[in-house]
Design an enzyme around this catalytic site. Structure first.
Site, PDB file in Angstrom:
ATOM      1  N   TYR A  55      31.436  53.415  51.589  1.00 47.86           N
ATOM      2  CA  TYR A  55      32.511  53.526  50.600  1.00 47.86           C
ATOM      3  C   TYR A  55      32.988  54.976  50.574  1.00 47.86           C
ATOM      4  CZ  TYR A  55      34.991  51.938  46.421  1.00 47.86           C
ATOM      5  OH  TYR A  55      35.958  51.557  45.533  1.00 47.86           O
ATOM      6  N   ARG A 187      39.002  29.695  47.078  1.00 50.59           N
ATOM      7  CA  ARG A 187      38.368  28.955  48.179  1.00 50.59           C
ATOM      8  C   ARG A 187      38.007  27.555  47.703  1.00 50.59           C
ATOM      9  NH1 ARG A 187      34.097  32.544  51.443  1.00 50.59           N
ATOM     10  NH2 ARG A 187      33.241  33.128  49.416  1.00 50.59           N
TER      11      ARG A 187
HETATM   12  P1  NDP Z   1      33.771  39.165  42.117  1.00 49.83           P
HETATM   13  O1  NDP Z   1      32.366  39.350  42.580  1.00 49.83           O
HETATM   14  O2  NDP Z   1      34.041  38.807  40.703  1.00 49.83           O
HETATM   15  O3  NDP Z   1      34.480  38.035  43.028  1.00 49.83           O
HETATM   16  C1  NDP Z   1      34.475  38.050  44.411  1.00 49.83           C
HETATM   17  C2  NDP Z   1      35.636  37.192  44.887  1.00 49.83           C
HETATM   18  O4  NDP Z   1      35.770  37.273  46.292  1.00 49.83           O
HETATM   19  C3  NDP Z   1      35.491  35.713  44.544  1.00 49.83           C
HETATM   20  O5  NDP Z   1      36.750  35.219  44.192  1.00 49.83           O
HETATM   21  C4  NDP Z   1      35.031  35.112  45.874  1.00 49.83           C
HETATM   22  O6  NDP Z   1      35.374  33.777  46.018  1.00 49.83           O
HETATM   23  C5  NDP Z   1      35.861  35.955  46.827  1.00 49.83           C
HETATM   24  N1  NDP Z   1      35.335  35.961  48.187  1.00 49.83           N
HETATM   25  C6  NDP Z   1      34.125  36.397  48.592  1.00 49.83           C
HETATM   26  N2  NDP Z   1      34.019  36.279  49.934  1.00 49.83           N
HETATM   27  C7  NDP Z   1      35.197  35.764  50.371  1.00 49.83           C
HETATM   28  C8  NDP Z   1      35.692  35.385  51.659  1.00 49.83           C
HETATM   29  N3  NDP Z   1      34.963  35.536  52.769  1.00 49.83           N
HETATM   30  N4  NDP Z   1      36.936  34.866  51.738  1.00 49.83           N
HETATM   31  C9  NDP Z   1      37.688  34.702  50.618  1.00 49.83           C
HETATM   32  N5  NDP Z   1      37.269  35.035  49.391  1.00 49.83           N
HETATM   33  C10 NDP Z   1      36.033  35.556  49.262  1.00 49.83           C
HETATM   34  O7  NDP Z   1      34.556  40.453  42.561  1.00 49.83           O
HETATM   35  P2  NDP Z   1      35.321  41.578  41.749  1.00 49.83           P
HETATM   36  O8  NDP Z   1      36.385  40.995  40.900  1.00 49.83           O
HETATM   37  O9  NDP Z   1      34.326  42.485  41.145  1.00 49.83           O
HETATM   38  O10 NDP Z   1      36.021  42.322  42.980  1.00 49.83           O
HETATM   39  C11 NDP Z   1      36.931  41.618  43.824  1.00 49.83           C
HETATM   40  C12 NDP Z   1      37.392  42.539  44.942  1.00 49.83           C
HETATM   41  O11 NDP Z   1      38.156  43.570  44.375  1.00 49.83           O
HETATM   42  C13 NDP Z   1      36.267  43.228  45.704  1.00 49.83           C
HETATM   43  O12 NDP Z   1      36.653  43.324  47.058  1.00 49.83           O
HETATM   44  C14 NDP Z   1      36.223  44.607  45.071  1.00 49.83           C
HETATM   45  O13 NDP Z   1      35.682  45.578  45.925  1.00 49.83           O
HETATM   46  C15 NDP Z   1      37.693  44.809  44.827  1.00 49.83           C
HETATM   47  N6  NDP Z   1      38.036  45.797  43.813  1.00 49.83           N
HETATM   48  C16 NDP Z   1      38.809  46.827  44.220  1.00 49.83           C
HETATM   49  C17 NDP Z   1      39.251  47.758  43.340  1.00 49.83           C
HETATM   50  C18 NDP Z   1      40.136  48.849  43.834  1.00 49.83           C
HETATM   51  O14 NDP Z   1      40.433  49.776  43.071  1.00 49.83           O
HETATM   52  N7  NDP Z   1      40.586  48.786  45.059  1.00 49.83           N
HETATM   53  C19 NDP Z   1      38.868  47.721  41.930  1.00 49.83           C
HETATM   54  C20 NDP Z   1      38.103  46.557  41.571  1.00 49.83           C
HETATM   55  C21 NDP Z   1      37.675  45.630  42.504  1.00 49.83           C
HETATM   56  P3  NDP Z   1      34.261  32.607  45.912  1.00 49.83           P
HETATM   57  O15 NDP Z   1      34.078  32.343  44.432  1.00 49.83           O
HETATM   58  O16 NDP Z   1      34.907  31.487  46.623  1.00 49.83           O
HETATM   59  O17 NDP Z   1      33.002  33.112  46.559  1.00 49.83           O
END
Ligand code: NDP
Length: 352
Positions: A55, A187
């Site tokens: 990161y 998904r």
């Molecule tokens: P959560 O842990 O709440 O949720 C993860 C999500 O990702 C779920 O919807 C899950 O779907 C989905 N997911 C996981 N693997 C895959 C895949 N291979 N293909 C498609 N969907 C997938 O996450 P957060 O809300 O905490 O964070 C979400 C994203 O946002 C992360 O990547 C995080 O790093 C990013 N983020 C970035 C920020 C920024 O400033 N850039 C700030 C905050 C978050 P399922 O339920 O189907 O597993």
């Protein structure tokens, strides 16, 4: 003198392998400092990437906590309770809830001593513990993405993937409050209808699967929903073919914000969308906005508090992992290891 215990790492790697517990005596509370008991901290995807060393923003490894080797404490978000207030500190009392004003604080520990200027006070009567522990990253990211990049008006449309993520759920609720229409891509799963109902209850206008998003035929259904209104904003946390299909649904001059890459696949935008639709394809990083957009952290936290206080943003589902201060170091490590392992199955919070 109070002892603290922290989840530290001295080398980068999988958190489950490299995290260990370090116990150390806390320093005396200085004139401008606060003694803090950590109450709750989430496991966010970026926390894991930070320990993996992949990161871009990460705390330096130091021997500040008296470790033999340079180390850092895991975790960026969390809510703490003030146990003691330095004699020169104004505006804080014992029992107040605070969160770190900046990233890389190292929230995965039981206690800490910090300058009061490094903390933000939260109105504890307006928030649940879970909301306070997770306010700074996910709901604020959703708030900023919906407000800082396109000027969206009631009736406007946005589309997002990872619709059931914590960010996605916040975007649905904030969007509803702003009078926006949303399409959330999720998904497929056995209990899809349950999830669709849950997100619809939160305020999603439509929830579709990745397969529907990627189907040409399904495009007509989406057009029948929007009735010619442009989809002005796309929020992408997935990448790959999911994102490409999402981008195809955006209107001329729309903005596509990429804030995550959960599929680990790159973002591919067809040439035609860039040339003929003039899509504005950008990245979003809430951490960079702290510097790039002055006061963005405090302003978005204030707005999100209002939304939580009025019930426009409800508590999101998460799993609590309890640790009692009287328990052993081994049990502290175990609590985090369990939370880390389960973090793929939904948001995990560790409560001290
Ligand atoms: P959560 O842990 O709440 O949720 C993860 C999500 O990702 C779920 O919807 C899950 O779907 C989905 N997911 C996981 N693997 C895959 C895949 N291979 N293909 C498609 N969907 C997938 O996450 P957060 O809300 O905490 O964070 C979400 C994203 O946002 C992360 O990547 C995080 O790093 C990013 N983020 C970035 C920020 C920024 O400033 N850039 C700030 C905050 C978050 P399922 O339920 O189907 O597993």
């Amino acid at each position: 003198q109070l002892r603290a215990r922290a989840l530290i790492y001295t080398q980068y790697g999988e958190p489950i392998d490299v995290l260990k517990v370090h116990s150390y005596e806390l320093p005396q509370v200085g004139t401008n400092q606060l003694l803090l008991q950590h109450l709750a901290a989430p496991i966010n995807p970026s926390d894991i990437n930070q320990v993996q060393g992949v990161y871009p923003s990460k705390p330096p490894l130091t021997t500040d906590l008296g470790t033999d080797e340079p180390a850092a404490v895991g975790g960026n978000e969390g809510v703490f309770q003030v146990l003691e207030v330095g004699s020169g500190v104004e505006g804080y009392s014992k029992g107040d809830w605070v969160i770190p004003a900046d990233v890389n604080y190292g929230t995965w520990r039981t206690h800490s001593v910090a300058d009061s200027s490094k903390m933000l006070k939260l109105p504890k009567e307006k928030l649940s513990l879970n909301q306070a522990a997770t306010i700074a990253v996910n709901p604020c990211s959703a708030y900023q993405m919906l407000n800082y990049y396109e000027s969206l008006k009631p009736g406007d449309w946005f589309i997002q993937n990872a619709g059931n993520s914590q960010v996605g759920r916040a975007a649905i609720q904030i969007g509803k409050k702003m009078g926006l229409n949303s399409i959330s891509i999720v998904r497929n799963r056995d209990n899809l209808q349950e999830l669709v109902d849950e997100l619809t209850e939160l305020g999603a206008t439509h929830v579709i699967t990745e397969e529907q998003n990627e189907s040409r035929e399904f495009g007509a259904t989406i057009k029948s929903w929007t009735k010619g209104s442009p989809i002005k904003l796309g929020l992408n946390a997935v990448g790959g073919s999911n994102c490409t299909a999402l981008a195809r649904k955006l209107a001329n001059d729309a903005t596509l914000l990429t804030y995550g890459g959960m599929s680990m696949k790159p973002v591919i935008i067809p040439t035609g969308l860039l040339i003929f639709k003039n899509l504005n394809v950008k990245g979003f990083w809430v951490t960079a906005n702290i510097k790039r957009i002055p006061n963005s952290r405090q302003d978005s936290i204030n707005e999100v508090i209002k939304l939580m206080d009025t019930g426009a943003i409800v508590d999101t589902p998460n799993s609590d992992n309890f640790f009692e201060l009287k328990d052993s170091d081994e049990s502290l490590l175990k609590t985090f290891q369990t939370a880390l392992t389960n973090s793929k199955k939904g948001k995990q919070i560790v409560l001290f």
